[in-house]
Design an enzyme around this catalytic site. Structure first.
Site, short mmCIF file in Angstrom:
data_model
loop_
_atom_site.label_atom_id
_atom_site.label_comp_id
_atom_site.label_asym_id
_atom_site.label_seq_id
_atom_site.Cartn_x
_atom_site.Cartn_y
_atom_site.Cartn_z
N ALA A 81 0.81 -1.21 0.00
CA ALA A 81 0.00 0.00 0.00
C ALA A 81 0.84 1.26 0.00
CB ALA A 81 -0.93 0.00 1.21
N SER A 90 -3.78 -3.41 0.54
CA SER A 90 -2.60 -4.22 0.86
C SER A 90 -3.02 -5.62 1.27
CB SER A 90 -1.81 -3.56 1.99
OG SER A 90 -0.67 -4.31 2.33
N ALA A 91 -2.38 -6.64 0.70
CA ALA A 91 -2.81 -8.02 0.92
C ALA A 91 -2.63 -8.48 2.36
CB ALA A 91 -2.05 -8.95 -0.02
N THR A 148 9.63 -6.83 -12.69
CA THR A 148 9.13 -8.20 -12.83
C THR A 148 8.10 -8.49 -11.75
OG1 THR A 148 11.26 -8.89 -13.73
CG2 THR A 148 9.81 -10.62 -12.86
N CYS A 153 3.63 1.33 11.78
CA CYS A 153 4.69 2.16 11.17
C CYS A 153 5.16 3.25 12.11
CB CYS A 153 4.16 2.80 9.89
SG CYS A 153 3.58 1.60 8.68
#
Length: 384
Positions: A73, A201-202, A242, A328
């Site tokens: 994210a 975000s996963a 990639t 964070c």
């Protein structure tokens, strides 16, 4: 390890076993590069990416071609905000942005960067319960306003912003609306209707870390962000590099699972959250940060008066894994900027704990957590 009870699901979630199972073949058996267009290894990888793109799009009500995969994210947020700034900077236009004082640091720091390069930013205040004044938002829009950036749900208090109303305001003013939906996606229904840019975000919904996505609205006259990473033109030119096939497959699987699970899961967690909250608020000198309405079903943020915050958190975390706010920002003993913006006293802000529940949380977990909090408070208050 003898881990404590985990009540920090807003920080991160464990990968679901089905997600891990879905990812494993893409590390070695199907190891192709999705950008290799000339042979089967690449074709198989590309098909997996497109399936995952569809699964992620379904979670937020988007089209698959509107999903751009990122490393998370934070990158998606940077791409959205800085990418739009750079688009307008090319035309040397005067730029003004609107955000909120209680946004995640990734959003606030991006806007601080824009200010260094000449943009003006309005940081909207919030009420004492963390809610927005939409009339103030409307009044803050100027002719040169380029973007409104407001999170869907606050990561510390769980307060949900009125996204549909904000989207309407943005539309009426022909302004880009970007939302950080990291804490909302997979927890509550999310729709991109009226939204131009949206970050998810996963690892916040039982997928792997290191993978996220930016929704970029298709077929709309307002501009799209310029790429922040160059080299190869991957992801429709928005994000070169990639692709991380295993993580993308994992994100897709997690999104698919949450689409079907989140309503039932949310109802269960709300009941558990409310029980824990009720018990803790019966203790003396406790205050709920944010209202009890219009918030995520699995989050509560409570201040504990009469004790020193750093010591409180340190003692509690021996038995219960919680935080004082965003992961964070947990490296600093400073009070949460979110709580300060809500008018919470700095000392009380430091003595605040965010409890965030998840799919593995049980009644026994919350009973143990409540017992731990009570014992720690008794000990610390006796000292004082």
């Amino acid at each position: 390890m003898n881990y404590p009870v985990y009540l920090d699901y807003n920080s991160t979630t464990p990968c679901a076993p089905q997600v891990i199972e879905a990812m494993l073949p893409w590390f070695a058996e199907h190891f192709g590069n999705s950008a290799s267009k000339s042979h089967a290894f690449g074709w198989v990888a590309e098909n997996a990416v497109e399936e995952a793109r569809e699964q992620v799009a379904n979670l937020i009500g988007a089209k698959s071609k509107e999903i751009v995969f990122t490393s998370g994210a934070t990158e998606a947020i940077n791409l959205a905000i800085k990418g739009i700034f750079e688009y307008y900077a090319e035309g040397k236009e005067k730029q003004h942005y609107i955000t909120c004082q209680t946004e995640h640091k990734a959003v606030l720091d991006c806007h601080a960067e824009l200010q260094k390069y000449g943009a003006e930013v309005t940081y909207l205040p919030v009420r004492s319960n963390g809610t927005l004044d939409l009339d103030l938002l409307k009044a803050s829009i100027r002719p040169e306003t380029k973007m409104i950036s407001l999170m869907w749900a606050n990561n510390e208090t769980g307060i949900i912003h009125p996204i549909a109303e904000v989207a309407k305001i943005a539309q009426e003013s022909n302004v880009i609306f970007f939302t950080d939906a990291v804490q909302a996606a997979g927890k509550i229904p999310v729709s991109v209707s009226g939204i131009h840019l949206l970050a998810i975000s996963a690892h916040k919904f039982y997928g792997p870390k290191g993978i996220g996505a930016l929704y970029i609205r298709h077929n709309h006259p307002l501009p799209k962000p310029l790429a922040q990473i160059s080299g190869g033109g991957h992801e429709k030119g928005f994000r070169s590099g990639t692709l991380n096939i295993p993580a993308i497959v994992g994100m897709g699987k997690a999104a698919e699972m949450r689409f079907s699970e989140m309503e039932k899961d949310g109802n269960r967690l709300k009941i558990l959250r409310d029980k824990l909250e009720q018990r803790l608020l019966e203790l003396s000198d406790t205050i709920l940060n944010g209202g009890q309405n219009n918030r995520l079903p699995h989050v509560t943020n409570i201040s504990f008066g009469g004790v020193e915050g750093e010591e409180l958190l340190k003692r509690v975390c021996h038995k219960v894994a919680v935080s004082s706010g965003s992961a964070c920002s947990s490296i600093t003993p400073k009070p949460s900027h979110v709580l300060l913006a809500m008018g919470v006293d700095p000392d009380l802000g430091r003595a605040s704990i965010r409890f965030s529940l998840g799919k593995h949380t049980s009644e026994q977990d919350l009973s143990e957590a409540g017992d731990c909090i009570v014992k720690v408070l008794e000990m610390l208050k006796k000292r004082n």
